[in-house]
Design a protein around this motif. Sequence first.
Motif, PDB file in Angstrom:
ATOM      1  N   LEU A  29      30.976 -26.360 -14.209  1.00  0.00           N
ATOM      2  CA  LEU A  29      30.787 -24.910 -14.143  1.00  0.00           C
ATOM      3  C   LEU A  29      30.297 -24.446 -15.500  1.00  0.00           C
ATOM      4  N   ARG A  30      29.086 -23.918 -15.521  1.00  0.00           N
ATOM      5  CA  ARG A  30      28.474 -23.472 -16.774  1.00  0.00           C
ATOM      6  C   ARG A  30      28.549 -21.952 -16.852  1.00  0.00           C
ATOM      7  N   ILE A  31      29.254 -21.467 -17.839  1.00  0.00           N
ATOM      8  CA  ILE A  31      29.498 -20.034 -17.983  1.00  0.00           C
ATOM      9  C   ILE A  31      28.779 -19.515 -19.218  1.00  0.00           C
ATOM     10  N   GLY A  32      28.026 -18.450 -19.030  1.00  0.00           N
ATOM     11  CA  GLY A  32      27.384 -17.774 -20.153  1.00  0.00           C
ATOM     12  C   GLY A  32      27.970 -16.384 -20.279  1.00  0.00           C
ATOM     13  N   ALA A  33      28.352 -15.999 -21.487  1.00  0.00           N
ATOM     14  CA  ALA A  33      28.975 -14.693 -21.672  1.00  0.00           C
ATOM     15  C   ALA A  33      28.551 -14.091 -22.996  1.00  0.00           C
ATOM     16  N   SER A  34      28.433 -12.777 -22.996  1.00  0.00           N
ATOM     17  CA  SER A  34      28.171 -12.072 -24.244  1.00  0.00           C
ATOM     18  C   SER A  34      29.295 -12.378 -25.230  1.00  0.00           C
ATOM     19  N   THR A  35      28.986 -12.243 -26.512  1.00  0.00           N
ATOM     20  CA  THR A  35      29.890 -12.707 -27.557  1.00  0.00           C
ATOM     21  C   THR A  35      31.305 -12.159 -27.423  1.00  0.00           C
ATOM     22  N   THR A  36      31.443 -10.857 -27.243  1.00  0.00           N
ATOM     23  CA  THR A  36      32.764 -10.243 -27.146  1.00  0.00           C
ATOM     24  C   THR A  36      33.539 -10.781 -25.958  1.00  0.00           C
ATOM     25  N   ILE A  37      32.864 -10.919 -24.834  1.00  0.00           N
ATOM     26  CA  ILE A  37      33.522 -11.407 -23.622  1.00  0.00           C
ATOM     27  C   ILE A  37      33.964 -12.853 -23.801  1.00  0.00           C
ATOM     28  N   SER A  54      41.320 -28.941 -12.563  1.00  0.00           N
ATOM     29  CA  SER A  54      41.169 -29.758 -13.765  1.00  0.00           C
ATOM     30  C   SER A  54      40.007 -30.738 -13.678  1.00  0.00           C
ATOM     31  N   GLY A  55      39.523 -31.007 -12.465  1.00  0.00           N
ATOM     32  CA  GLY A  55      38.396 -31.922 -12.315  1.00  0.00           C
ATOM     33  C   GLY A  55      37.051 -31.302 -12.609  1.00  0.00           C
ATOM     34  N   ILE A  56      36.997 -29.965 -12.714  1.00  0.00           N
ATOM     35  CA  ILE A  56      35.745 -29.275 -13.008  1.00  0.00           C
ATOM     36  C   ILE A  56      35.531 -29.236 -14.514  1.00  0.00           C
ATOM     37  N   LYS A  57      34.402 -29.725 -14.959  1.00  0.00           N
ATOM     38  CA  LYS A  57      34.056 -29.682 -16.376  1.00  0.00           C
ATOM     39  C   LYS A  57      33.506 -28.296 -16.716  1.00  0.00           C
ATOM     40  N   LEU A  58      34.111 -27.651 -17.707  1.00  0.00           N
ATOM     41  CA  LEU A  58      33.682 -26.310 -18.103  1.00  0.00           C
ATOM     42  C   LEU A  58      32.727 -26.380 -19.285  1.00  0.00           C
ATOM     43  N   SER A  59      31.676 -25.585 -19.195  1.00  0.00           N
ATOM     44  CA  SER A  59      30.706 -25.469 -20.286  1.00  0.00           C
ATOM     45  C   SER A  59      30.535 -23.988 -20.595  1.00  0.00           C
ATOM     46  N   ILE A  60      30.761 -23.600 -21.848  1.00  0.00           N
ATOM     47  CA  ILE A  60      30.724 -22.184 -22.229  1.00  0.00           C
ATOM     48  C   ILE A  60      29.610 -21.947 -23.246  1.00  0.00           C
ATOM     49  N   LEU A  71      19.062 -17.338 -19.704  1.00  0.00           N
ATOM     50  CA  LEU A  71      19.690 -18.607 -19.327  1.00  0.00           C
ATOM     51  C   LEU A  71      20.008 -18.635 -17.833  1.00  0.00           C
ATOM     52  N   LEU A  72      20.422 -17.497 -17.291  1.00  0.00           N
ATOM     53  CA  LEU A  72      20.715 -17.421 -15.858  1.00  0.00           C
ATOM     54  C   LEU A  72      19.433 -17.594 -15.043  1.00  0.00           C
ATOM     55  N   ILE A  73      18.376 -16.940 -15.462  1.00  0.00           N
ATOM     56  CA  ILE A  73      17.100 -17.024 -14.753  1.00  0.00           C
ATOM     57  C   ILE A  73      16.584 -18.461 -14.728  1.00  0.00           C
ATOM     58  N   SER A  74      16.772 -19.182 -15.826  1.00  0.00           N
ATOM     59  CA  SER A  74      16.248 -20.545 -15.936  1.00  0.00           C
ATOM     60  C   SER A  74      17.214 -21.609 -15.406  1.00  0.00           C
ATOM     61  N   HIS A  75      18.249 -21.183 -14.675  1.00  0.00           N
ATOM     62  CA  HIS A  75      19.204 -22.103 -14.026  1.00  0.00           C
ATOM     63  C   HIS A  75      20.047 -22.890 -15.031  1.00  0.00           C
ATOM     64  N   GLU A  76      20.204 -22.412 -16.242  1.00  0.00           N
ATOM     65  CA  GLU A  76      20.973 -23.147 -17.241  1.00  0.00           C
ATOM     66  C   GLU A  76      22.451 -22.771 -17.240  1.00  0.00           C
ATOM     67  N   ILE A  77      22.814 -21.695 -16.557  1.00  0.00           N
ATOM     68  CA  ILE A  77      24.213 -21.314 -16.394  1.00  0.00           C
ATOM     69  C   ILE A  77      24.452 -20.872 -14.956  1.00  0.00           C
ATOM     70  N   ASP A  78      25.721 -20.926 -14.542  1.00  0.00           N
ATOM     71  CA  ASP A  78      26.100 -20.531 -13.180  1.00  0.00           C
ATOM     72  C   ASP A  78      26.714 -19.136 -13.135  1.00  0.00           C
ATOM     73  N   VAL A  79      27.455 -18.791 -14.175  1.00  0.00           N
ATOM     74  CA  VAL A  79      28.133 -17.497 -14.256  1.00  0.00           C
ATOM     75  C   VAL A  79      27.611 -16.759 -15.484  1.00  0.00           C
TER      76      VAL A  79
END
Length: 229
Positions: A29-37, A54-60, A71-79
């Motif tokens: 699961l690849r998550i992209g968030a603004s700095t504050t969030i 626990s089996g899901i690898k998280l990427s922030i 990043l969302l448009i280019s499919h590099e993150i999911d959230v």
Amino acid sequence: MQHAKVLFAIERNAEEELHAMRALGGGTLRIGASTTIATYIIPPYLGIFHRAYSGIKLSIISANTRSITQLLISHEIDVALVEGPVQEIGIVSEYWRKDEMVLIASPEHSFANTTEPIDPHRMTDEIFIVREPGSGSREVVADALNAKQVYPVRQLEVGSTEVTKQLVAGGLGIAMISVATIRDQISLGTLVVVPVKGLHVERVLWRLSVAGRLANPATIAFNKLIQVG
């Protein structure tokens, strides 16, 4: 080349979705968030999600609103969770939650010694610390000040919330910042919140998605978690 990258990203997403569908026992699961969030708001959610799956690898990834959108448009993150409204073709912005922005100053600043809310126009002659272009925080603050016809003459542009807080604590200037980011500094007495007459800044935090793009199971599970929270 760009089309090829998108096609490979779609293929990778499909493979990860197949893995994740096995009772969310695997995948990424690849998550992209603004700095504050990313820094102050979603860490508790990430902990809950990890304990449940626990089996899901998280990427922030932490970046400003403009970068997260790309990043969302280019499919590099999911959230994608951002601090400012996004006007981009093909992007759907959904309300997530609200966040209050407050004026902060050093305890030694003259604003900190007043018992009454200050007149907003007193900010005009102060060094006003702002975030970089593309930051949702910067746009929200600018709109709020413009509505009150407050135009700080001297602005200092910085690239992060942490730098902003350190500069204000050091007495270099003032800033408007998310209340969620300053709890520790308020408790320690290194920063103070300055009430401003007639100025209440409350911004909306947004969850972005691409129109027509199907979310994988891990994304669906995470979105349900943060919506309930």
